[in-house]
Design a protein around this motif. Structure first.
Motif, PDB file in Angstrom:
ATOM      1  N   LEU A   1       0.837  -1.205   0.000  1.00 54.19           N
ATOM      2  CA  LEU A   1       0.000   0.000   0.000  1.00 54.19           C
ATOM      3  C   LEU A   1       0.868   1.249   0.000  1.00 54.19           C
ATOM      4  CD1 LEU A   1      -2.728   1.540   0.442  1.00 54.19           C
ATOM      5  CD2 LEU A   1      -2.328   1.222   2.902  1.00 54.19           C
ATOM      6  N   PHE A   2       1.856   1.288   0.881  1.00 55.24           N
ATOM      7  CA  PHE A   2       2.703   2.475   0.986  1.00 55.24           C
ATOM      8  C   PHE A   2       3.657   2.601  -0.210  1.00 55.24           C
ATOM      9  CE2 PHE A   2       2.014   1.805   5.745  1.00 55.24           C
ATOM     10  CZ  PHE A   2       0.949   2.687   5.764  1.00 55.24           C
ATOM     11  N   ALA A   3       4.153   1.468  -0.716  1.00 57.79           N
ATOM     12  CA  ALA A   3       5.011   1.507  -1.907  1.00 57.79           C
ATOM     13  C   ALA A   3       4.224   2.011  -3.107  1.00 57.79           C
ATOM     14  CB  ALA A   3       5.589   0.124  -2.188  1.00 57.79           C
ATOM     15  N   GLY A   4       2.977   1.550  -3.234  1.00 60.98           N
ATOM     16  CA  GLY A   4       2.127   2.028  -4.324  1.00 60.98           C
ATOM     17  C   GLY A   4       1.875   3.512  -4.224  1.00 60.98           C
ATOM     18  N   CYS A   5       1.683   4.014  -3.003  1.00 62.12           N
ATOM     19  CA  CYS A   5       1.497   5.462  -2.803  1.00 62.12           C
ATOM     20  C   CYS A   5       2.722   6.240  -3.274  1.00 62.12           C
ATOM     21  CB  CYS A   5       1.222   5.756  -1.326  1.00 62.12           C
ATOM     22  SG  CYS A   5      -0.383   5.179  -0.739  1.00 62.12           S
ATOM     23  N   ALA A   6       3.922   5.696  -3.013  1.00 63.79           N
ATOM     24  CA  ALA A   6       5.153   6.360  -3.449  1.00 63.79           C
ATOM     25  C   ALA A   6       5.244   6.402  -4.970  1.00 63.79           C
ATOM     26  CB  ALA A   6       6.372   5.638  -2.861  1.00 63.79           C
ATOM     27  N   VAL A   7       4.881   5.306  -5.621  1.00 67.59           N
ATOM     28  CA  VAL A   7       4.921   5.268  -7.089  1.00 67.59           C
ATOM     29  C   VAL A   7       3.900   6.242  -7.669  1.00 67.59           C
ATOM     30  CG1 VAL A   7       4.565   3.804  -9.114  1.00 67.59           C
ATOM     31  CG2 VAL A   7       5.770   2.901  -7.115  1.00 67.59           C
ATOM     32  N   VAL A   8       2.702   6.270  -7.098  1.00 66.79           N
ATOM     33  CA  VAL A   8       1.661   7.192  -7.572  1.00 66.79           C
ATOM     34  C   VAL A   8       2.128   8.638  -7.440  1.00 66.79           C
ATOM     35  CG1 VAL A   8      -0.618   8.122  -7.005  1.00 66.79           C
ATOM     36  CG2 VAL A   8      -0.303   5.652  -7.204  1.00 66.79           C
ATOM     37  N   GLY A   9       2.703   8.998  -6.289  1.00 68.34           N
ATOM     38  CA  GLY A   9       3.185  10.370  -6.089  1.00 68.34           C
ATOM     39  C   GLY A   9       4.288  10.744  -7.059  1.00 68.34           C
ATOM     40  N   SER A  10       5.225   9.826  -7.307  1.00 72.23           N
ATOM     41  CA  SER A  10       6.319  10.094  -8.247  1.00 72.23           C
ATOM     42  C   SER A  10       5.792  10.307  -9.661  1.00 72.23           C
ATOM     43  CB  SER A  10       7.317   8.926  -8.234  1.00 72.23           C
ATOM     44  OG  SER A  10       7.846   8.722  -6.947  1.00 72.23           O
ATOM     45  N   ALA A  11       4.834   9.488 -10.063  1.00 66.86           N
ATOM     46  CA  ALA A  11       4.268   9.619 -11.408  1.00 66.86           C
ATOM     47  C   ALA A  11       3.535  10.947 -11.570  1.00 66.86           C
ATOM     48  CB  ALA A  11       3.313   8.450 -11.684  1.00 66.86           C
ATOM     49  N   ILE A  12       2.760  11.330 -10.559  1.00 63.80           N
ATOM     50  CA  ILE A  12       2.023  12.594 -10.635  1.00 63.80           C
ATOM     51  C   ILE A  12       2.985  13.774 -10.672  1.00 63.80           C
ATOM     52  CG2 ILE A  12       0.447  14.110  -9.363  1.00 63.80           C
ATOM     53  CD1 ILE A  12      -1.002  11.589  -8.404  1.00 63.80           C
ATOM     54  N   ALA A  13       4.103  13.667  -9.962  1.00 62.95           N
ATOM     55  CA  ALA A  13       5.096  14.750  -9.978  1.00 62.95           C
ATOM     56  C   ALA A  13       5.598  15.006 -11.399  1.00 62.95           C
ATOM     57  CB  ALA A  13       6.269  14.400  -9.063  1.00 62.95           C
ATOM     58  N   LEU A  14       5.889  13.953 -12.142  1.00 64.37           N
ATOM     59  CA  LEU A  14       6.374  14.117 -13.515  1.00 64.37           C
ATOM     60  C   LEU A  14       5.310  14.780 -14.379  1.00 64.37           C
ATOM     61  CD1 LEU A  14       8.115  10.647 -14.036  1.00 64.37           C
ATOM     62  CD2 LEU A  14       9.134  12.788 -13.238  1.00 64.37           C
TER      63      LEU A  14
END
Length: 423
Positions: free
Chosen positions: A126-139
């Motif tokens: 859950l937390f790893a997925g949140c990190a990936v989602v945040g990184s993608a949105i940043a780009l």
């Protein structure tokens, strides 16, 4: 940039990059397919907030499933913010190496994967997925405005309005449909993962643009080279004005993401049904379009934006006060005040990045500083207020602290809104 502006200015993260000749030629060919580019922009924008907004109405179910307390549950919204800040640092570097189109397509693929990862059984997923989602949105956050400015130079204002509308519409639909989809699909997992389909469709639309943009480029060659020497321009870290803009960006983001994390929970804790709480939150999100459209246009026509800074802060302060005194009875009114105020504050923050700088190069650098520092500051909000809520057993103290942030935002708006330039 000496005078007032009549339309919303765009920050271009590639302002400091010179495209390699094959890439520049490929992009000229791409412009002969405006419908493809426009479809890619709209689909990407729909994804930019949906994966975050759809979590909020389901936060209590997610916490109960993983046996998380309020502080730990707030990490579901805090972790994406941290990585949105960190991802803002690397976005221009990735664009230089691979090209904007490739990075945007990769970000949408990563967003799809992150959304799916969030529903995997272990809590670490859950937390790893949140990190990936945040990184993608940043780009997506950093590169999309520049792409609009580059590919639609004569229609930048209209395309920006379309892009902003799609982004807010995606968030609103995600928030409003979260609870109904939870019931229809048998649980919060189905509701969250359903948005991976939209990300996958958007990524598929970007694949042809990615292939066309890199056609003719030598294998391993960079897509662009720096246009300015490293360290060129004013030292932003030593500029009080740059810090005022950064802190304004961060403070308004903090208020917005506290609302994303906890607004539906505040309503349900005071007796409102979960479905209605999701609708009120979605309505507030939808109304951000009004503020984000009107305030930047007004700001561009004024030499000083101090009054606007105070006005948007006051709207949010009134909304937070309403949540303190009558959260359910006046819920729809507080949603109006918070939605318009939050949209206006974000639009003003983005506009001041241009109005407070003297050239596009400095504006792009200030945008990087403000987004990185701003999202990292915003990440403190959901976590801190969740911890205070857990410690006090209620929402009075957390909302009083949020009201203090609104007051600080007004002071920052008065400072950053003065008619000055960095450098």
């Amino acid at each position: 940039m000496a005078g007032p502006r009549s339309e919303v200015p765009l920050i271009d993260a590639e302002e400091d990059l010179l495209a390699a000749p094959p890439v520049a030629a490929a992009r000229r060919r791409l412009r002969s397919h405006p419908a493809l580019i426009m479809a890619g922009i709209v689909l990407a924008a729909l994804n930019m907030r949906a994966a975050l907004a759809g979590v909020s109405p389901l936060l209590s179910e997610i916490g109960a499933h993983f046996r998380l307390n309020a502080t730990a549950s707030s990490l579901v919204t805090t972790i994406p913010l941290i990585f949105m800040g960190l991802g803002s640092i690397v976005a221009p570097r990735l664009a230089r190496r691979w090209g904007t189109e490739t990075v945007l397509c990769g970000a949408l693929v990563a967003l799809c994967g992150g959304i799916v990862l969030r529903i995997a059984p272990p809590v670490v997923a859950l937390f790893a997925g949140c990190a990936v989602v945040g990184s993608a949105i940043a780009l997506l956050n950093v590169l999309m405005p520049g792409l609009i400015k580059r590919d639609f130079p004569e229609r930048a204002a209209g395309m920006t309005a379309l892009y902003s509308t799609a982004m807010i519409l995606g968030a609103s639909v995600s928030a409003a449909s979260a609870v109904p989809m939870e019931k229809a699909l048998g649980g919060w997992q189905g509701s969250l993962v359903s948005w991976a389909l939209l990300a996958a469709v958007a990524a598929a639309v970007w694949i042809p643009q990615t292939l066309m943009a890199r056609r003719g480029t030598r294998h391993g060659a960079a897509a662009a080279t720096p246009a300015h020497p490293a360290g060129d321009g004013p030292r932003l870290s030593r500029s009080p004005l740059a810090w005022q803009v950064t802190l304004f960006m961060g403070s308004q983001s903090l208020i917005a993401y506290v609302s994303i994390a906890w607004m539906p929970t505040i309503f349900t804790d005071h007796g409102m049904g979960k479905g209605e709480a999701g609708l009120v939150f979605a309505f507030s999100t939808l109304l951000q379009m009004a503020g984000s459209f009107v305030v930047p246009v007004l700001a561009g026509r004024m030499r000083r934006q101090r009054l606007l800074g105070v006005a948007v802060s006051a709207l949010m302060a009134c909304g937070v006060t309403g949540l303190l005194v009558a959260p359910v009875a006046g819920a729809w009114l507080w949603a109006v005040l918070l939605g318009i105020g939050q949209g206006g504050a974000l639009g003003l923050a983005l506009t001041m990045m241009v109005l407070r700088t003297g050239d596009a190069h400095t504006a792009a650098r200030l945008s990087g500083m403000a987004q990185t520092g701003g999202y990292l500051l915003a990440a403190v909000g959901p976590l801190a207020l969740g911890a205070v809520h857990q410690a006090t057993g209620g929402w009075t103290v957390p909302l009083a602290l949020l009201l203090a942030v609104c007051a600080g935002l007004a002071l920052l708006g008065m400072g950053a809104g003065r008619d000055r330039r960095i450098g």
